[in-house]
Scaffold this active site. Structure first.
Site, PDB file in Angstrom:
ATOM      1  CB  SER A   1      -8.774   5.372   7.689  1.00 43.17           C
ATOM      2  OG  SER A   1      -9.326   5.446   6.393  1.00 43.17           O
TER       3      SER A   1
ATOM      4  CG  HIS B   1      -1.689   1.319   1.341  1.00 41.57           C
ATOM      5  ND1 HIS B   1      -2.818   1.553   0.591  1.00 41.57           N
ATOM      6  CD2 HIS B   1      -1.481   2.443   2.078  1.00 41.57           C
ATOM      7  CE1 HIS B   1      -3.282   2.763   0.861  1.00 41.57           C
ATOM      8  NE2 HIS B   1      -2.500   3.330   1.767  1.00 41.57           N
TER       9      HIS B   1
ATOM     10  CE  LYS C   1      -9.164   2.287   2.580  1.00 42.00           C
ATOM     11  NZ  LYS C   1      -9.319   3.274   3.642  1.00 42.00           N
TER      12      LYS C   1
ATOM     13  CG  ASP D   1     -12.080   3.559   6.237  1.00 45.68           C
ATOM     14  OD1 ASP D   1     -11.581   4.373   7.031  1.00 45.68           O
ATOM     15  OD2 ASP D   1     -11.806   3.532   5.023  1.00 45.68           O
TER      16      ASP D   1
ATOM     17  NE  ARG E   1     -11.035  10.598  10.157  1.00 43.56           N
ATOM     18  CZ  ARG E   1     -10.131   9.905   9.458  1.00 43.56           C
ATOM     19  NH1 ARG E   1     -10.467   8.757   8.886  1.00 43.56           N
ATOM     20  NH2 ARG E   1      -8.902  10.345   9.339  1.00 43.56           N
TER      21      ARG E   1
END
Length: 435
Positions: free
Chosen positions: A183, A82, A187, A161, A168
């Site tokens: 967050s 990621h 995932k 999320d 947010r």
């Protein structure tokens, strides 16, 4: 249990229990807890923070709020990667086929970009016919047979999320370490990989502008992965200037292909080798980072990595011939050089401004409904530390509209600073954080 009492508890600086966090996330996901109460809780967390246990409980509660991907049908260790994103970040396009050609199983979920350029899926759709809308069975079959598959994120993956982030975003509570880390990791954990390698960007083109903040986020996410039983590590990498030279979807795809042909930009190659070696170690393919790096370099020099990209594109319906014949990619109708306004050394590039130039040209999304022009963007010729003469090309701009081109050029030139004295070139790898 009442949400009112939990808000008061966090407002007063006390830690929430696992049961309280589970109650809160379940209630908000199902709609029994309204936006105004969750907004109050997010603001309380923003000011009071969360401890390590709370952050772990929040991450796992969001992960379990919807579907989780079962990858048990894939043989071997599954490794995911990621990136927190930046300008010219086409890393997955070169990295994933490279490590897959070394025997690693890469089962990756990716999204579309909302910002400077498209996301990984948008870039892959530069190949005609390519689709990430594949079934889970096909996804697992492709990983088992060729070692790599990338599919789009499902709506039911960590829905808490998605709902929380939207809240947010409009209540000024995005910028909190625990909320950011949970967050991202909710995932990643829901996507089912056995190990996770994180690329956390820092600099003017990154979400985390300050290196200290990037290090804190990386450490938090590595800790969350470890607490969830996943092998997790992070690389902190430079985003004070674009990664590589290409910024724009098809242009970045071409640069990724060049990299797999052994002709990639030095900083981009170094990042891919660093991330790749860590993925191979975490995936139990290599016994050391040094061995992993050697395997990645051999995958490129032997042509196996490029061949794997071709296999991957074909397996998901794309025209793999483009991998070997890049001239077939569409090109923007306007292609011009941007001359340097003066002689000197490039001392600074405002990285996010280069990203905005791509956005102006039509290469990114301002809203989810925006359509991307995959052809447009920029290819830089000079970066920080390079010497340039007045009139020499700083970059090539690819545009489809004369007015947009002119606006992008004006903005581009303002992003560059020059010095009469030599400037040291920065290293792309800042730090590696292991679990």
């Amino acid at each position: 249990m009442r949400m009112y009492d939990l808000i008061m508890k966090k407002r007063n600086g006390d830690a929430l229990t696992k049961e309280e966090i589970d109650f809160m996330i379940d209630g908000y996901t199902t709609g029994t807890i309204p936006d105004y109460q969750m907004s109050a809780m997010m603001m309380a967390i923003y000011f009071r923070g969360m401890n390590e246990d709370e952050t772990v409980h929040l991450t796992l509660a969001m992960k379990d709020s919807g579907d989780t991907l079962d990858l048990s049908g894939i043989d071997g260790v599954k490794v995911d990667k990621h990136s927190t994103g930046g300008v010219g970040d086409k890393t997955s396009l070169a990295l994933t086929p490279m490590v897959a050609s070394c025997g690693l199983k890469v089962a990756k979920m990716s999204g579309r970009g909302l910002g400077h350029t498209g996301g990984t899926i948008d870039k892959l759709e530069s190949f005609p016919g390519f689709s990430t809308e594949i079934s889970t069975d096909t996804f697992i079959k492709n990983v088992n047979e060729i070692g790599i598959a990338i599919m789009g994120q499902t709506a039911d993956l960590a829905p808490a999320d998605k709902k929380l982030y939207a809240l947010r975003d409009v209540t000024a509570t995005v910028d909190n370490l625990s909320l950011i880390a949970s967050s991202i990791m909710s995932k990643k954990l829901a996507a089912g990989a056995d190990a996770i390698v994180l690329d956390v960007k820092t600099g003017s083109g990154a979400f985390m502008k300050d290196e200290k903040d990037a290090r804190a986020l990386a450490s938090e996410m590595v800790s969350l992965g470890k607490n969830a039983g996943k092998k997790t590590c992070a690389v902190i990498s430079d985003m004070d200037q674009p990664l590589g030279y290409a910024v724009g979807n098809i242009l970045e795809v071409k640069e990724a292909i060049d990299t797999l042909c052994g002709k990639g930009p030095e900083d981009f190659v170094e990042l891919c080798l660093t991330l790749g070696s860590l993925m191979l170690v975490n995936g139990e393919i290599a016994s050391s980072v040094e061995e992993g790096r050697s395997m990645c370099m051999d995958a490129i020099s032997s042509g196996r990595a490029l061949k794997k990209l071709h296999e991957f594109i074909c397996a998901q319906g794309g025209d793999g011939d483009y991998v070997y014949h890049m001239e077939r990619f569409e090109q923007a109708p306007i292609v011009e050089e941007i001359p340097a306004p003066k002689t000197g050394y490039i001392s600074h590039i405002v990285c996010d401004e280069i990203g905005i130039c791509s956005l102006i040209l039509g290469g990114g999304r301002e809203t989810k409904e925006s359509e991307i022009d995959l052809r447009v963007g920029l290819v830089l010729h000079k970066k920080v530390g390079d010497f340039v003469k007045e009139g020499e090309s700083l970059a090539t701009i690819y545009a489809a509209d004369e007015a947009k081109k002119q606006a992008a050029v004006e903005r581009f030139l303002k992003a560059y600073s020059f010095s009469d004295a030599p400037i040291a070139k920065s290293e792309v790898i800042k730090e590696i954080i292991l679990s």
